[in-house]
Design a protein around this motif. Structure first.
Motif, PDB file in Angstrom:
ATOM      1  N   LEU A 252       0.831  -1.204   0.000  1.00  0.00           N
ATOM      2  CA  LEU A 252       0.000   0.000   0.000  1.00  0.00           C
ATOM      3  C   LEU A 252       0.865   1.253   0.000  1.00  0.00           C
ATOM      4  CD1 LEU A 252      -3.044  -0.712   2.343  1.00  0.00           C
ATOM      5  CD2 LEU A 252      -3.055  -0.124  -0.096  1.00  0.00           C
ATOM      6  N   VAL A 253       1.871   1.263   0.875  1.00  0.00           N
ATOM      7  CA  VAL A 253       2.758   2.422   0.972  1.00  0.00           C
ATOM      8  C   VAL A 253       3.463   2.641  -0.365  1.00  0.00           C
ATOM      9  CG1 VAL A 253       4.884   3.285   2.051  1.00  0.00           C
ATOM     10  CG2 VAL A 253       3.082   2.257   3.463  1.00  0.00           C
ATOM     11  N   LEU A 254       3.926   1.522  -0.946  1.00  0.00           N
ATOM     12  CA  LEU A 254       4.647   1.599  -2.217  1.00  0.00           C
ATOM     13  C   LEU A 254       3.757   2.204  -3.304  1.00  0.00           C
ATOM     14  CD1 LEU A 254       7.529   0.575  -2.689  1.00  0.00           C
ATOM     15  CD2 LEU A 254       6.517  -1.295  -4.031  1.00  0.00           C
ATOM     16  N   ILE A 255       2.493   1.716  -3.356  1.00  0.00           N
ATOM     17  CA  ILE A 255       1.553   2.209  -4.369  1.00  0.00           C
ATOM     18  C   ILE A 255       1.335   3.705  -4.188  1.00  0.00           C
ATOM     19  CG2 ILE A 255      -0.882   2.149  -5.067  1.00  0.00           C
ATOM     20  CD1 ILE A 255      -0.793  -0.896  -4.543  1.00  0.00           C
ATOM     21  N   VAL A 256       1.148   4.115  -2.942  1.00  0.00           N
ATOM     22  CA  VAL A 256       0.893   5.533  -2.661  1.00  0.00           C
ATOM     23  C   VAL A 256       2.101   6.366  -3.087  1.00  0.00           C
ATOM     24  CG1 VAL A 256       0.569   7.220  -0.800  1.00  0.00           C
ATOM     25  CG2 VAL A 256      -0.772   5.110  -0.811  1.00  0.00           C
ATOM     26  N   VAL A 257       3.294   5.882  -2.728  1.00  0.00           N
ATOM     27  CA  VAL A 257       4.512   6.632  -3.060  1.00  0.00           C
ATOM     28  C   VAL A 257       4.659   6.749  -4.579  1.00  0.00           C
ATOM     29  CG1 VAL A 257       7.032   6.506  -3.032  1.00  0.00           C
ATOM     30  CG2 VAL A 257       5.736   6.105  -0.928  1.00  0.00           C
ATOM     31  N   LEU A 258       4.457   5.608  -5.268  1.00  0.00           N
ATOM     32  CA  LEU A 258       4.574   5.623  -6.738  1.00  0.00           C
ATOM     33  C   LEU A 258       3.571   6.588  -7.349  1.00  0.00           C
ATOM     34  CD1 LEU A 258       5.192   1.848  -7.589  1.00  0.00           C
ATOM     35  CD2 LEU A 258       6.769   3.786  -7.853  1.00  0.00           C
ATOM     36  N   ALA A 259       2.340   6.552  -6.818  1.00  0.00           N
ATOM     37  CA  ALA A 259       1.300   7.421  -7.333  1.00  0.00           C
ATOM     38  C   ALA A 259       1.693   8.875  -7.178  1.00  0.00           C
ATOM     39  CB  ALA A 259      -0.016   7.140  -6.602  1.00  0.00           C
ATOM     40  N   ILE A 260       2.252   9.206  -6.027  1.00  0.00           N
ATOM     41  CA  ILE A 260       2.655  10.598  -5.770  1.00  0.00           C
ATOM     42  C   ILE A 260       3.753  11.004  -6.745  1.00  0.00           C
ATOM     43  CG2 ILE A 260       3.841  12.117  -4.126  1.00  0.00           C
ATOM     44  CD1 ILE A 260       2.283  10.602  -1.908  1.00  0.00           C
ATOM     45  N   ILE A 261       4.738  10.118  -6.906  1.00  0.00           N
ATOM     46  CA  ILE A 261       5.856  10.419  -7.830  1.00  0.00           C
ATOM     47  C   ILE A 261       5.320  10.650  -9.240  1.00  0.00           C
ATOM     48  CG2 ILE A 261       7.879   9.405  -8.999  1.00  0.00           C
ATOM     49  CD1 ILE A 261       8.526   8.066  -6.295  1.00  0.00           C
ATOM     50  N   ALA A 262       4.422   9.753  -9.650  1.00  0.00           N
ATOM     51  CA  ALA A 262       3.858   9.858 -10.997  1.00  0.00           C
ATOM     52  C   ALA A 262       3.114  11.184 -11.143  1.00  0.00           C
ATOM     53  CB  ALA A 262       2.898   8.682 -11.241  1.00  0.00           C
ATOM     54  N   ALA A 263       2.298  11.513 -10.139  1.00  0.00           N
ATOM     55  CA  ALA A 263       1.510  12.740 -10.195  1.00  0.00           C
ATOM     56  C   ALA A 263       2.421  13.958 -10.286  1.00  0.00           C
ATOM     57  CB  ALA A 263       0.613  12.818  -8.961  1.00  0.00           C
ATOM     58  N   VAL A 264       3.447  13.946  -9.431  1.00  0.00           N
ATOM     59  CA  VAL A 264       4.379  15.085  -9.421  1.00  0.00           C
ATOM     60  C   VAL A 264       5.070  15.199 -10.780  1.00  0.00           C
ATOM     61  CG1 VAL A 264       6.575  15.900  -8.466  1.00  0.00           C
ATOM     62  CG2 VAL A 264       4.757  15.094  -6.935  1.00  0.00           C
ATOM     63  N   ALA A 265       5.485  14.063 -11.316  1.00  0.00           N
ATOM     64  CA  ALA A 265       6.184  14.052 -12.601  1.00  0.00           C
ATOM     65  C   ALA A 265       5.291  14.642 -13.681  1.00  0.00           C
ATOM     66  CB  ALA A 265       6.592  12.620 -12.959  1.00  0.00           C
ATOM     67  N   VAL A 266       4.045  14.183 -13.707  1.00  0.00           N
ATOM     68  CA  VAL A 266       3.105  14.650 -14.738  1.00  0.00           C
ATOM     69  C   VAL A 266       2.924  16.153 -14.621  1.00  0.00           C
ATOM     70  CG1 VAL A 266       0.669  14.620 -15.381  1.00  0.00           C
ATOM     71  CG2 VAL A 266       1.903  12.471 -15.025  1.00  0.00           C
ATOM     72  N   ILE A 267       2.699  16.637 -13.406  1.00  0.00           N
ATOM     73  CA  ILE A 267       2.462  18.071 -13.195  1.00  0.00           C
ATOM     74  C   ILE A 267       3.681  18.872 -13.628  1.00  0.00           C
ATOM     75  CG2 ILE A 267       2.130  19.852 -11.418  1.00  0.00           C
ATOM     76  CD1 ILE A 267       0.415  17.657  -9.949  1.00  0.00           C
ATOM     77  N   CYS A 268       4.871  18.418 -13.260  1.00  0.00           N
ATOM     78  CA  CYS A 268       6.113  19.121 -13.600  1.00  0.00           C
ATOM     79  C   CYS A 268       6.285  19.225 -15.113  1.00  0.00           C
ATOM     80  CB  CYS A 268       7.318  18.381 -13.032  1.00  0.00           C
ATOM     81  SG  CYS A 268       7.583  18.777 -11.323  1.00  0.00           S
ATOM     82  N   CYS A 269       6.081  18.086 -15.793  1.00  0.00           N
ATOM     83  CA  CYS A 269       6.254  18.054 -17.243  1.00  0.00           C
ATOM     84  C   CYS A 269       5.309  19.033 -17.908  1.00  0.00           C
ATOM     85  CB  CYS A 269       5.983  16.651 -17.789  1.00  0.00           C
ATOM     86  SG  CYS A 269       7.321  15.552 -17.398  1.00  0.00           S
ATOM     87  N   ARG A 270       4.051  19.035 -17.473  1.00  0.00           N
ATOM     88  CA  ARG A 270       3.066  19.940 -18.063  1.00  0.00           C
ATOM     89  C   ARG A 270       3.511  21.379 -17.903  1.00  0.00           C
ATOM     90  NH1 ARG A 270      -2.651  17.838 -16.265  1.00  0.00           N
ATOM     91  NH2 ARG A 270      -2.844  16.042 -17.666  1.00  0.00           N
ATOM     92  N   ARG A 271       3.945  21.724 -16.679  1.00  0.00           N
ATOM     93  CA  ARG A 271       4.366  23.103 -16.387  1.00  0.00           C
ATOM     94  C   ARG A 271       5.504  23.488 -17.310  1.00  0.00           C
ATOM     95  NH1 ARG A 271       3.758  24.057 -10.453  1.00  0.00           N
ATOM     96  NH2 ARG A 271       1.513  24.485 -10.322  1.00  0.00           N
TER      97      ARG A 271
END
Ligand SMILES: *[C@@H]1O[C@H](CO)[C@@H](O)[C@H](O)[C@H]1NC(C)=O
Length: 289
Positions: A252-271
């Protein structure tokens, strides 16, 4: 007027009583009490006149008074009646009599102060002390609790009786336990002195406490003293059960961490993309001007 007469009456009564009782204060019945643990029973009192001796008598279920041989003309303020209070299930009353100085005069003995004890029934009223016990961890969440029945001070045929010898099937034990480091307590009652506690969490340490429990008694005297606590260590190498929880939690922790990383990555790239586009647009417009 009335108060004067009352005072006079009181004075006369007091004088009569003083003469009758050799000048000894009355024997306070509330000072007489039984102290009884594991069927060893003593009677305690506060003598109204420490310079007089007293004698102790007892009666079984309102029957004839008998003397307690070891407590005739004693100057102590206690008397051991352990061996008189048999059979255990009867009700006993004691009578403590202050002896007149010249012990041979029956005439004055009648007028000497005395006090009755409260009623006492050893089987129902004796207090049961804290027990000793051992805990054996049989593994897989099963434990054997081996309780030592407290000894009484009564001997029968050369053997010292335990409370189990007297209370027999009426004696049960209440076992309280909790997982080491947890406050959630559980209770169970057991009819014999060797208890099996099964189905607990395997590999875990548990702490146990035991108290005698006599459900046939009135509520107030049903429980004996609570024992000291005994704990088992648990098995530090035991991982099976822990790993299920740990695995689920970890994933669960791993999934949450991965999700956060993915979200941050997506947001950064868009910006970043947007930023470059805006810059290009500005450059274009500036060339036009
Ligand atoms: C319980 O302890 C007593 C001695 O304290 C021992 O003799 C007896 O075998 C033990 N019983 C069990 C079931 O462990």
């Amino acid at each position: 007027m009335a108060s004067g007469r009352a005072a006079l009456c009181l004075g006369v009564c007091m004088a009569a009583w003083m003469i009758a009782a050799d000048g000894i204060a009355p024997f306070k019945e509330e000072s007489v009490r039984w102290v009884s643990v594991d069927f060893k029973t003593t009677l305690h009192w506060v003598s109204p006149s420490p310079q007089h001796t007293v004698s102790v008598y007892y009666s079984r279920d309102g029957g004839d008074w008998e003397e307690v041989r070891d407590c005739i003309q004693i100057s102590e303020e206690e008397c051991d009646l352990t061996n008189q209070l048999i059979p255990y299930k009867w009700n006993y009353t004691a009578d403590i009599k202050v002896e007149s100085e010249d012990g041979d005069s029956d005439y004055t003995t009648e007028d000497m102060p005395h006090a009755y004890s409260p009623g006492f029934n050893p089987y129902r009223d004796t207090f049961i002390s804290a027990v000793e016990f051992t805990v054996e961890d049989k593994g897989a969440g099963n434990f054997i609790i081996n309780i030592t029945d407290p000894l009484t001070s009564i001997h029968e045929k050369g053997r010292q009786l335990t409370i189990r010898d007297i209370l027999k099937k009426d004696l049960q034990y209440k076992i309280s336990y909790n997982k080491a480091g947890s406050t959630g307590k559980r209770d169970l009652t057991w009819e014999s002195s060797v208890a099996e506690v099964t189905g607990l969490d395997a590999g875990q340490g548990y702490c146990f406490r035991v108290a005698a429990f006599i459900p046939s008694r009135p509520k107030k005297t049903q429980y004996g003293s609570l024992s000291l606590q005994q704990c088992t260590k648990g098995d530090p190498n035991f991982v099976q059960e822990l790993s299920v929880g740990a695995l689920v939690g970890g994933i669960l922790v791993l999934i949450v961490v991965l999700a956060i990383i993915a979200a941050v990555a997506v947001i950064c790239c868009r910006r970043k993309n947007k930023g470059t586009r805006t810059l290009q647009q500005t450059q274009q417009s500036s060339t036009v001007v």
